[in-house]
Design an enzyme around this catalytic site. Structure first.
Site, PDB file in Angstrom:
ATOM      1  N   LYS A 101       0.864  -1.183   0.000  1.00 61.42           N
ATOM      2  CA  LYS A 101       0.000   0.000   0.000  1.00 61.42           C
ATOM      3  C   LYS A 101       0.901   1.233   0.000  1.00 61.42           C
ATOM      4  O   LYS A 101       1.830   1.322   0.799  1.00 61.42           O
ATOM      5  CB  LYS A 101      -0.878  -0.033   1.261  1.00 61.42           C
ATOM      6  N   HIS A 103      -0.268   4.562   0.035  1.00 60.94           N
ATOM      7  CA  HIS A 103      -0.900   5.796   0.494  1.00 60.94           C
ATOM      8  C   HIS A 103      -1.547   5.520   1.849  1.00 60.94           C
ATOM      9  O   HIS A 103      -1.417   4.422   2.379  1.00 60.94           O
ATOM     10  CB  HIS A 103      -1.957   6.239  -0.524  1.00 60.94           C
TER      11      HIS A 103
END
Ligand code: OMP
Length: 211
Positions: A101, A103
């Site tokens: 991931k 963000h």
């Protein structure tokens, strides 16, 4: 006996099935345990109860429960809830994402900070491949895996001549806690006279891949 009660429940819910199945290891098995079919609220409550009982009885000391994605995630949630509900043990829990991931909160671990002595909760150990991945992940985060709690130990050989469980215990230094094993299943079928047509296949499979 808890193991038999658990296997009864798994058979009743069709989680444990007989037939012909190809396993991750490539072995062809006359039975399969599909924990994903524990798919009701009552299943999670009962499942958590079985695991929590086995964990407490083992006497293992741990700081956090870890559920490996994907199937370990609801298991870890159910187990931490049951440890609190039935045994007054309020422990943090965490799980990993499979996808990186880039963000938001970042990182591949969700839940409590992954630190201290970690108890992994998973469904099944066959050859021990899946559990090795979890151990690598926990160590990479700087925590210490101390044990793994599983519902079913298929009691098979691992990479070599030893059982997968012996390898996990000796090579990875983990205490293995299980609700039930293949021997329990065979005994239960023998005792109840259930599924005689599958019993022979189970025995033959055990003779080939068991320890
Ligand atoms: P190993 O990685 O070989 O130990 O296999 C364990 C994994 O196989 C489990 O986490 C499951 O994804 C899957 N599995 C089952 O769910 N139930 C079974 O009865 C057998 C297997 C399997 O493929 O061996």
């Amino acid at each position: 006996m808890t193991a038999h009660a658990f296997l009864e429940y798994a058979l009743q819910r069709d989680v444990l099935r007989f037939g012909e199945f190809t396993l991750k290891s490539g072995r062809t098995s006359p039975y399969f345990f599909n924990a994903g079919l524990f798919n009701r609220g009552s299943d999670l409550a009962r499942l958590g109860e079985f695991y929590a009982r086995a964990i407490v009885d083992s006497g293992i000391e741990f700081d956090l429960v870890f559920g490996p994605a994907y199937k370990g995630i609801p298991l870890a949630a159910a187990v931490t809830e049951a440890l609190f509900r039935d045994h007054g043990m309020d422990r943090p829990w965490a799980f990993n994402r499979k996808e990186a991931k880039d963000h938001g909160e970042g990182g591949n671990i969700v839940g409590a900070p992954l630190q201290g002595r970690v108890l992994i909760v998973d469904d099944v150990i066959t050859a021990g491949t899946a559990i090795r991945e979890s151990v690598d992940l926990i160590r990479a985060a700087g925590a210490t895996p101390v044990g793994v709690a599983i519902a079913l130990d298929r009691e098979e050989r691992g990479r070599g001549e030893r059982s997968a469980i012996q390898e996990v215990e000796a090579d990875l230094g983990l205490q293995v806690i299980r609700v039930a094993g293949l021997t329990d299943l065979v005994t239960m079928l023998e005792d109840t006279g259930r599924a005689p047509e599958h019993l022979e296949a189970l025995r033959a499979y055990r003779a080939e891949y068991g320890v």
